[in-house]
Enzyme design. Structure first.
Site, PDB file in Angstrom:
ATOM      1  N   SER A   1      16.573  16.222  21.839  1.00 45.31           N
ATOM      2  CA  SER A   1      17.636  16.491  22.815  1.00 45.31           C
ATOM      3  C   SER A   1      18.198  17.912  22.718  1.00 45.31           C
ATOM      4  CB  SER A   1      18.777  15.483  22.656  1.00 45.31           C
ATOM      5  OG  SER A   1      19.293  15.518  21.343  1.00 45.31           O
TER       6      SER A   1
ATOM      7  N   ASP B   1      29.489  17.779  19.173  1.00 46.58           N
ATOM      8  CA  ASP B   1      29.732  16.356  18.850  1.00 46.58           C
ATOM      9  C   ASP B   1      29.227  16.048  17.442  1.00 46.58           C
ATOM     10  OD1 ASP B   1      27.042  16.578  19.144  1.00 46.58           O
ATOM     11  OD2 ASP B   1      26.809  14.944  20.585  1.00 46.58           O
TER      12      ASP B   1
ATOM     13  N   HIS C   1      24.957  18.184  18.485  1.00 49.27           N
ATOM     14  CA  HIS C   1      24.460  19.071  19.544  1.00 49.27           C
ATOM     15  C   HIS C   1      25.255  20.390  19.538  1.00 49.27           C
ATOM     16  CE1 HIS C   1      23.133  15.025  20.753  1.00 49.27           C
ATOM     17  NE2 HIS C   1      22.034  15.680  21.092  1.00 49.27           N
TER      18      HIS C   1
END
Lengths: 241, 241
Positions: free
Chosen positions: A11, A187, A190
């Site tokens: 991600s 977070d 990320h």
């Protein structure tokens, strides 16, 4: 035709064109020289990455018209390092398998594209306090720890050294700055804009060390300044190759 | 393999991956569905664009392994509309030739890729006061006017209608907002973040009307949620095509 730079990862790669993130910044830096192509898959670990590579997915066949890419960044480990007894256990890969998978991924790329620069990026550090706020975390127990992420980062650097390829130790690099937890991580995992800047700058540095400084790569068409009078634009364009 | 979306144009395209600009936002929106590939050439006009297309440059050969792209945005006119008696005369293209060049560009794309959505974007409006601050403008006379840019924008929309393809009338759209000069243009011509947002939103709207809404396009690999238990990740990956 322009050569390609692939960004392959999880991600943190998938989100690398969000706002002014590191992939978009690379695409901008190489905007007249190379195509920066996104191959980011949120939640993926090295086991899944290796499987799809072995099945000939994700990248075009070696003999396709585009030729070998200039570079591939390989940025996995944040999911492999999820704790095996946490709510995120489904993405966990044991450390020894992670190392073996990374070795196999390099071997596939090196066989397919012998001239391509393969660059590892370690998982970032983890801000555990922030991870506890993840709405998916209904148990209130961290699913990633900074210590374990560090073991995977260390393994990633070691495999790169074994394979003779460069690596970016993001886990160590970020922690050199006080307040890294909030400065670089949105977070706990990320990247913030400042975190993206670190990845961008480190990738650019490794690309330059690999001889891929943008100014060293050919333009795919002449610059405007070479097309205006007294030059004959159409003649300059026709001769350009 | 993922299909491609090409962004073909001048500096406003070339700069579309700078910060959170419209190209980067498109790449992020299509991050698991299509590759958004930059073909922006600062200072180029339709005469030069047409010439390089006719010579087989810029895009891969029609029969190359990647197949036809999903879409191509064609975003020229800001340079064609530079005044022929200004310091920027070298990039000027007369209005009638601009129209003919646009028609020829569409014909080339439609012959090469009959299924590809070709979308025109008109030049933006011009804030003449800001253009006078251009350090290259040593004569202190505007080299682009909003009125002339409007003539090229109108021509662009008309050619698109003639050719049966969609167009984005950026020149008109931006001027619907009071204060557009400073809100949308950073130097009287190029885009601010808010200007980029307009282009991004308009392109997304046209892509959706062309059946290219991201959710309607196939993923190139399964989502993470489909790979975690009780699913067997490797089995799901192997079956995915």
């Amino acid at each position: 035709m322009r050569p390609t730079i692939y960004l392959f990862g999880d991600s943190i790669t998938e989100q690398s064109f969000l706002q002014a993130a590191w992939g978009a910044s690379l695409a901008n830096l190489y905007c007249r020289r190379a195509d920066v192509v996104l191959r980011g898959y949120g939640g993926y670990n090295t086991r899944w990455a290796l499987r799809v590579l072995n099945k000939g997915k994700v990248f075009p066949p070696p003999q396709s018209s585009g030729g070998a890419p200039l570079a591939v960044t390989v940025f996995f480990g944040a999911n492999d390092a999820a704790l095996p007894d946490s709510f995120n256990a489904g993405v966990h890969v044991p450390l020894e398998e992670y190392k073996q998978n990374l070795r196999s991924i390099v071997a596939i790329f090196k066989e397919r594209w012998p001239t391509t620069s393969v660059i590892f990026i370690t998982p970032p550090p983890i801000d555990e306090a922030a991870r506890l706020l993840d709405p998916d975390n209904k148990l209130g127990v961290v699913e990633r720890t900074n210590k374990v992420a560090g073991q995977y980062a260390k393994a990633c650097v070691a495999v790169a050294a074994d394979c003779g390829i460069p690596s970016i130790d993001l886990w160590s690099k970020m922690q050199q700055s006080p307040g890294w937890q909030k400065a670089f991580l949105s977070d706990g995992l990320h990247l913030t804009p400042a975190g993206n800047t670190i990845v961008f700058e480190e990738v650019v540095r490794k690309f330059e060390e690999a001889g891929l400084k943008p100014e060293m790569l050919p333009l795919d068409l002449p610059l405007c300044n070479d097309l205006v009078p007294p030059n004959d634009a159409l003649e300059v364009l026709d001769k350009f190759s």
